[in-house]
Design an enzyme around this catalytic site. Structure first.
Site, PDB file in Angstrom:
ATOM      1  N   CYS A  70      -5.437  -9.559   3.383  1.00 31.95           N
ATOM      2  CA  CYS A  70      -6.462  -8.705   3.979  1.00 31.95           C
ATOM      3  C   CYS A  70      -7.761  -9.397   4.346  1.00 31.95           C
ATOM      4  O   CYS A  70      -8.148  -9.373   5.516  1.00 31.95           O
ATOM      5  CB  CYS A  70      -6.696  -7.504   3.084  1.00 31.95           C
ATOM      6  SG  CYS A  70      -5.229  -6.442   3.099  1.00 31.95           S
ATOM      7  N   ALA A  77     -16.828 -18.272  -7.796  1.00 28.62           N
ATOM      8  CA  ALA A  77     -16.541 -19.401  -6.900  1.00 28.62           C
ATOM      9  C   ALA A  77     -15.161 -19.951  -7.221  1.00 28.62           C
ATOM     10  O   ALA A  77     -14.672 -19.825  -8.341  1.00 28.62           O
ATOM     11  CB  ALA A  77     -17.596 -20.480  -7.101  1.00 28.62           C
ATOM     12  N   PHE A 120     -17.312 -10.145  -7.443  1.00 25.43           N
ATOM     13  CA  PHE A 120     -17.048 -10.926  -6.222  1.00 25.43           C
ATOM     14  C   PHE A 120     -18.039 -12.064  -6.025  1.00 25.43           C
ATOM     15  O   PHE A 120     -18.422 -12.413  -4.924  1.00 25.43           O
ATOM     16  CB  PHE A 120     -16.932 -10.014  -4.991  1.00 25.43           C
ATOM     17  CG  PHE A 120     -15.572  -9.377  -4.955  1.00 25.43           C
ATOM     18  CD1 PHE A 120     -15.223  -8.443  -5.911  1.00 25.43           C
ATOM     19  CD2 PHE A 120     -14.624  -9.760  -4.025  1.00 25.43           C
ATOM     20  CE1 PHE A 120     -13.952  -7.896  -5.955  1.00 25.43           C
ATOM     21  CE2 PHE A 120     -13.340  -9.219  -4.053  1.00 25.43           C
ATOM     22  CZ  PHE A 120     -13.009  -8.285  -5.019  1.00 25.43           C
ATOM     23  N   GLU A 135      -7.650   2.640   2.777  1.00 27.18           N
ATOM     24  CA  GLU A 135      -7.282   2.395   1.381  1.00 27.18           C
ATOM     25  C   GLU A 135      -8.088   1.219   0.832  1.00 27.18           C
ATOM     26  O   GLU A 135      -8.224   0.206   1.485  1.00 27.18           O
ATOM     27  CB  GLU A 135      -5.779   2.098   1.300  1.00 27.18           C
ATOM     28  CG  GLU A 135      -5.280   1.886  -0.100  1.00 27.18           C
ATOM     29  CD  GLU A 135      -5.753   2.973  -1.060  1.00 27.18           C
ATOM     30  OE1 GLU A 135      -5.480   4.147  -0.816  1.00 27.18           O
ATOM     31  OE2 GLU A 135      -6.433   2.631  -2.063  1.00 27.18           O
ATOM     32  N   VAL A 176       0.826  -1.211   0.000  1.00 23.67           N
ATOM     33  CA  VAL A 176       0.000   0.000   0.000  1.00 23.67           C
ATOM     34  C   VAL A 176       0.860   1.261   0.000  1.00 23.67           C
ATOM     35  O   VAL A 176       0.644   2.179  -0.793  1.00 23.67           O
ATOM     36  CB  VAL A 176      -0.946   0.007   1.223  1.00 23.67           C
ATOM     37  CG1 VAL A 176      -1.573   1.369   1.450  1.00 23.67           C
ATOM     38  CG2 VAL A 176      -2.036  -1.038   1.029  1.00 23.67           C
ATOM     39  N   LYS A 223      14.091  -2.184   0.913  1.00 18.56           N
ATOM     40  CA  LYS A 223      12.922  -1.631   0.221  1.00 18.56           C
ATOM     41  C   LYS A 223      13.187  -0.180  -0.177  1.00 18.56           C
ATOM     42  O   LYS A 223      12.815   0.269  -1.259  1.00 18.56           O
ATOM     43  CB  LYS A 223      11.675  -1.715   1.115  1.00 18.56           C
ATOM     44  CG  LYS A 223      11.229  -3.148   1.379  1.00 18.56           C
ATOM     45  CD  LYS A 223       9.911  -3.229   2.117  1.00 18.56           C
ATOM     46  CE  LYS A 223       9.558  -4.691   2.386  1.00 18.56           C
ATOM     47  NZ  LYS A 223       8.319  -4.878   3.147  1.00 18.56           N
TER      48      LYS A 223
HETATM   49  P1  NAD Z   1       3.174  -4.635   3.850  1.00 19.08           P
HETATM   50  O1  NAD Z   1       3.638  -5.606   4.858  1.00 19.08           O
HETATM   51  O2  NAD Z   1       3.447  -4.901   2.411  1.00 19.08           O
HETATM   52  O3  NAD Z   1       3.755  -3.191   4.164  1.00 19.08           O
HETATM   53  C1  NAD Z   1       3.917  -2.670   5.430  1.00 19.08           C
HETATM   54  C2  NAD Z   1       5.291  -2.008   5.498  1.00 19.08           C
HETATM   55  O4  NAD Z   1       5.453  -1.319   6.724  1.00 19.08           O
HETATM   56  C3  NAD Z   1       6.430  -3.020   5.397  1.00 19.08           C
HETATM   57  O5  NAD Z   1       7.272  -2.688   4.316  1.00 19.08           O
HETATM   58  C4  NAD Z   1       7.150  -2.875   6.746  1.00 19.08           C
HETATM   59  O6  NAD Z   1       8.534  -3.087   6.653  1.00 19.08           O
HETATM   60  C5  NAD Z   1       6.801  -1.449   7.105  1.00 19.08           C
HETATM   61  N1  NAD Z   1       6.950  -1.107   8.520  1.00 19.08           N
HETATM   62  C6  NAD Z   1       6.588  -1.819   9.611  1.00 19.08           C
HETATM   63  N2  NAD Z   1       6.884  -1.137  10.729  1.00 19.08           N
HETATM   64  C7  NAD Z   1       7.438   0.034  10.349  1.00 19.08           C
HETATM   65  C8  NAD Z   1       7.945   1.162  11.035  1.00 19.08           C
HETATM   66  N3  NAD Z   1       7.962   1.225  12.359  1.00 19.08           N
HETATM   67  N4  NAD Z   1       8.437   2.191  10.324  1.00 19.08           N
HETATM   68  C9  NAD Z   1       8.466   2.155   8.965  1.00 19.08           C
HETATM   69  N5  NAD Z   1       7.989   1.099   8.259  1.00 19.08           N
HETATM   70  C10 NAD Z   1       7.479   0.064   8.938  1.00 19.08           C
HETATM   71  O7  NAD Z   1       1.613  -4.468   4.081  1.00 19.08           O
HETATM   72  P2  NAD Z   1       0.541  -3.875   3.061  1.00 19.08           P
HETATM   73  O8  NAD Z   1      -0.043  -4.982   2.256  1.00 19.08           O
HETATM   74  O9  NAD Z   1       1.104  -2.698   2.378  1.00 19.08           O
HETATM   75  O10 NAD Z   1      -0.595  -3.414   4.081  1.00 19.08           O
HETATM   76  C11 NAD Z   1      -0.400  -2.310   4.930  1.00 19.08           C
HETATM   77  C12 NAD Z   1      -1.720  -1.954   5.571  1.00 19.08           C
HETATM   78  O11 NAD Z   1      -2.651  -1.570   4.559  1.00 19.08           O
HETATM   79  C13 NAD Z   1      -2.400  -3.095   6.323  1.00 19.08           C
HETATM   80  O12 NAD Z   1      -3.094  -2.556   7.402  1.00 19.08           O
HETATM   81  C14 NAD Z   1      -3.372  -3.665   5.315  1.00 19.08           C
HETATM   82  O13 NAD Z   1      -4.468  -4.308   5.930  1.00 19.08           O
HETATM   83  C15 NAD Z   1      -3.819  -2.402   4.602  1.00 19.08           C
HETATM   84  N6  NAD Z   1      -4.278  -2.586   3.223  1.00 19.08           N
HETATM   85  C16 NAD Z   1      -3.624  -3.429   2.389  1.00 19.08           C
HETATM   86  C17 NAD Z   1      -4.047  -3.553   1.061  1.00 19.08           C
HETATM   87  C18 NAD Z   1      -3.372  -4.504   0.111  1.00 19.08           C
HETATM   88  O14 NAD Z   1      -3.921  -4.745  -0.965  1.00 19.08           O
HETATM   89  N7  NAD Z   1      -2.205  -5.054   0.432  1.00 19.08           N
HETATM   90  C19 NAD Z   1      -5.106  -2.770   0.597  1.00 19.08           C
HETATM   91  C20 NAD Z   1      -5.738  -1.886   1.477  1.00 19.08           C
HETATM   92  C21 NAD Z   1      -5.307  -1.804   2.790  1.00 19.08           C
HETATM   93  C1  UGA Z   2      -9.097  -6.676  -1.304  1.00 20.78           C
HETATM   94  C2  UGA Z   2     -10.200  -5.675  -1.650  1.00 20.78           C
HETATM   95  O1  UGA Z   2     -10.778  -6.021  -2.923  1.00 20.78           O
HETATM   96  C3  UGA Z   2      -9.654  -4.247  -1.705  1.00 20.78           C
HETATM   97  O2  UGA Z   2     -10.708  -3.325  -1.954  1.00 20.78           O
HETATM   98  C4  UGA Z   2      -8.989  -3.932  -0.374  1.00 20.78           C
HETATM   99  O3  UGA Z   2      -8.404  -2.653  -0.398  1.00 20.78           O
HETATM  100  C5  UGA Z   2      -7.921  -4.965  -0.074  1.00 20.78           C
HETATM  101  O4  UGA Z   2      -8.505  -6.300  -0.076  1.00 20.78           O
HETATM  102  C6  UGA Z   2      -7.298  -4.787   1.268  1.00 20.78           C
HETATM  103  O5  UGA Z   2      -7.874  -4.232   2.151  1.00 20.78           O
HETATM  104  O6  UGA Z   2      -6.194  -5.287   1.364  1.00 20.78           O
HETATM  105  P1  UGA Z   2      -7.098  -7.843  -2.615  1.00 20.78           P
HETATM  106  O7  UGA Z   2      -7.015  -8.715  -1.410  1.00 20.78           O
HETATM  107  O8  UGA Z   2      -5.873  -7.215  -3.130  1.00 20.78           O
HETATM  108  O9  UGA Z   2      -8.133  -6.648  -2.344  1.00 20.78           O
HETATM  109  O10 UGA Z   2      -7.716  -8.690  -3.825  1.00 20.78           O
HETATM  110  P2  UGA Z   2      -9.202  -9.108  -4.268  1.00 20.78           P
HETATM  111  O11 UGA Z   2      -9.325  -8.866  -5.702  1.00 20.78           O
HETATM  112  O12 UGA Z   2     -10.221  -8.527  -3.402  1.00 20.78           O
HETATM  113  O13 UGA Z   2      -9.156 -10.683  -4.030  1.00 20.78           O
HETATM  114  C7  UGA Z   2      -9.054 -11.228  -2.721  1.00 20.78           C
HETATM  115  C8  UGA Z   2      -9.167 -12.734  -2.778  1.00 20.78           C
HETATM  116  O14 UGA Z   2     -10.507 -13.116  -3.101  1.00 20.78           O
HETATM  117  C9  UGA Z   2      -8.293 -13.398  -3.835  1.00 20.78           C
HETATM  118  O15 UGA Z   2      -7.743 -14.580  -3.303  1.00 20.78           O
HETATM  119  C10 UGA Z   2      -9.243 -13.721  -4.964  1.00 20.78           C
HETATM  120  O16 UGA Z   2      -8.831 -14.834  -5.714  1.00 20.78           O
HETATM  121  C11 UGA Z   2     -10.512 -14.016  -4.186  1.00 20.78           C
HETATM  122  N1  UGA Z   2     -11.750 -13.781  -4.960  1.00 20.78           N
HETATM  123  C12 UGA Z   2     -12.079 -12.535  -5.385  1.00 20.78           C
HETATM  124  C13 UGA Z   2     -12.612 -14.854  -5.229  1.00 20.78           C
HETATM  125  O17 UGA Z   2     -12.332 -16.011  -4.840  1.00 20.78           O
HETATM  126  N2  UGA Z   2     -13.762 -14.619  -5.907  1.00 20.78           N
HETATM  127  C14 UGA Z   2     -14.110 -13.378  -6.334  1.00 20.78           C
HETATM  128  O18 UGA Z   2     -15.195 -13.245  -6.946  1.00 20.78           O
HETATM  129  C15 UGA Z   2     -13.251 -12.309  -6.070  1.00 20.78           C
END
Ligand code: NAD
Ligand code: UGA
Length: 434
Positions: A260, A252, A249, A151, A11, A35
């Site tokens: 997440c 199946a 979504f 996000e 993110v 990173k």
């Molecule tokens: P991530 O593990 O890829 O990234 C988190 C980063 O934070 C890592 O690079 C880690 O090294 C860094 N970090 C940890 N502690 C730190 C510190 N003290 N100072 C600086 N950096 C630090 O995780 P992500 O997938 O990017 O998710 C981050 C958050 O966003 C989570 O809460 C997740 O639920 C949420 N989120 C994720 C997604 C997604 O698609 N991955 C989408 C929406 C929201």
């Molecule tokens: C999901 C949400 O879609 C985002 O809006 C959100 O920001 C994010 O989580 C988050 O908070 O991290 P993401 O996990 O990246 O995004 O991917 P998705 O496309 O939602 O898929 C999630 C999982 O569900 C995958 O394993 C996918 O294969 C599965 N999926 C998705 C299904 O099995 N069926 C579907 O119809 C859709």
């Protein structure tokens, strides 16, 4: 106004790059030095379509930098987006240790008014704890605001999603913070939803859990389809044509993975329990989701009888297409069970193989990482499709059939039309349909 992004993971890195592309001055920082080193050189540490090009473009423009020093990033910025990980704690709740750690560092470095924005997915009421932590640890009597800006991007289309949001939710409790965040998101002013902080925090968990619930629902329906003559693909289409339901979504398959949905649905369940609201509804969704792997393993057993000494090709290792992310990927669970059963595996994924090698090292005699889907299929007694990468839909399946020892396909994502693949001579098993 200078923006700091604290935590440049999936993110944070996308947020930093996209904010820079929107014209803001951005500094990104992370505790993992590699990173930051890579990002500074224009190389994302993750695969995300379009990210590398945009990163390089904005580094060149000069309004995007990456630094190791968290204290410096805090001191030199006005708005701090906290996008650190919020993983699942043992009891299912969200582990806020990284958020708390960052809050303390912000307190120690508070040298002017700042807005601290929760970008990570956090439990409702987290802002209260962040405020309290900063108040407890701050060294100077500077003012600050906490805000929430959850996000909604999806991995695999993160850059597109960030730059084309359905909505931008901003949770604030002061006019000053509101004005700053509205200015940052000026480009999306027609899609802004400004709320109080509790509401914004809850919108995120409520959205993810609802989407996860929708997937579990269609997966449960697919189980019913398998006991009848119904076809889950058509059931989903028929349901989705109702705009009140919507077609997205409703695919199946092997269930939802990723970093997440699994953790967020459990976190919301715990939040409910802590606040006296029963969320057994979400627990059921979790159970249905976990059962998807059992259902798939049963299909494999029915097709192969004994696993020992079978050669099995596995296509798709990432938790979804267009990402290298394998967190909570169904592939990992399936592979563990196949290895336990004594099978030899030929794995292929367009982007996630390096990450999977960390879990199942190449040196194992039971695991081979193939260079192409064709190579993976060589001499295989069965082929499993775990992730629905587009690449797998465009292959020469006649060639695949010739390469395999036994032309058996177990398709966990319904990527082929059953009648057409069977015409080619494959024994074909998919999800929720004949
Ligand atoms: P991530 O593990 O890829 O990234 C988190 C980063 O934070 C890592 O690079 C880690 O090294 C860094 N970090 C940890 N502690 C730190 C510190 N003290 N100072 C600086 N950096 C630090 O995780 P992500 O997938 O990017 O998710 C981050 C958050 O966003 C989570 O809460 C997740 O639920 C949420 N989120 C994720 C997604 C997604 O698609 N991955 C989408 C929406 C929201
Ligand atoms: C999901 C949400 O879609 C985002 O809006 C959100 O920001 C994010 O989580 C988050 O908070 O991290 P993401 O996990 O990246 O995004 O991917 P998705 O496309 O939602 O898929 C999630 C999982 O569900 C995958 O394993 C996918 O294969 C599965 N999926 C998705 C299904 O099995 N069926 C579907 O119809 C859709």
């Amino acid at each position: 106004m200078k923006i700091a992004i604290i935590g440049t993971g999936y993110v944070g890195l996308v947020t930093a790059v996209c904010f820079a592309d929107m014209g803001h001055t951005v500094v990104g920082t992370d505790v993992v030095p590699e990173k930051i080193d890579k990002a500074s050189r224009g190389i994302p540490h993750i695969y995300e379509p379009g990210l590398e090009e945009l990163l390089k473009k904005n580094l060149k423009k000069g309004n995007l930098t990456f630094i190791h020093d968290l204290d410096e990033a805090i001191r030199s910025s006005d708005v701090l987006f906290v996008s650190v990980n919020t993983p699942q704690w043992k009891d299912g709740s969200a582990d806020m240790v990284y958020v708390e750690g960052v809050a303390r560092r912000i307190a120690e470095n508070l040298n002017s008014y700042k807005v601290i924005v929760e970008k990570s997915t956090v439990p409702v009421k987290t802002s209260m704890w962040i405020k309290r932590t900063i108040d407890m640890h701050k060294k100077k009597d500077e003012e600050f605001d906490v805000a929430s800006n959850p996000e909604f991007l999806r991995e695999g289309s993160a850059v597109y999603d960030f730059l084309n949001p359905d909505r931008v939710v901003i949770g604030v409790e002061s006019e000053r913070a509101r004005d700053i965040l509205v200015k940052i998101y000026q480009k999306f002013k027609d899609r802004l939803l400004v709320t109080n902080i509790d509401t914004a925090e809850l919108i995120k968990h409520a959205s993810n859990s609802f989407l996860a619930l929708k997937i579990s629902y269609i997966n449960l329906i697919s189980e019913l389809c398998e006991k009848t003559e119904a076809d889950v693909e058509l059931v989903a289409r028929g349901m989705g044509l109702d705009p009140r339901i919507g077609g997205q979504f409703l695919k199946a398959g092997l269930g939802y993975g990723g970093s997440c949905f699994p953790k967020d649905i459990r976190a919301l369940t715990r939040i409910g329990e802590d606040l006296g609201v029963n969320f057994d509804l979400l627990k059921e969704s979790d159970k249905v989701n976990l059962r998807r792997i059992d259902v798939f393993m049963d299909k494999i057993k029915k097709a192969l009888w004994i696993m020992k000494d079978k050669i099995i090709a596995v296509w798709g290792l990432s938790f979804k297409p267009e990402t290298d992310d394998i967190r909570e990927a169904p592939s990992i669970k399936v592979i563990k069970r196949l290895l336990k059963g004594g099978a030899s595996l030929r794995l292929y994924d367009p982007k996630a193989m390096e990450n999977v090698k960390q879990v199942f090292p190449e040196k194992s005699s039971q695991v081979y990482y193939a260079k192409s889907p064709y190579e993976a299929a060589e001499k295989a007694n069965a082929l499993l499709i775990i992730t629905d990468w587009d690449e797998f839909k465009k292959l020469d399946m006649k060639k695949i059939k010739k390469l395999m020892a036994n032309p058996i396909i177990l398709d966990g994502r319904n990527i082929y039309e059953p009648s057409r693949i069977r015409e080619l001579g494959f024994e074909y098993y998919s999800i929720g349909r004949e």
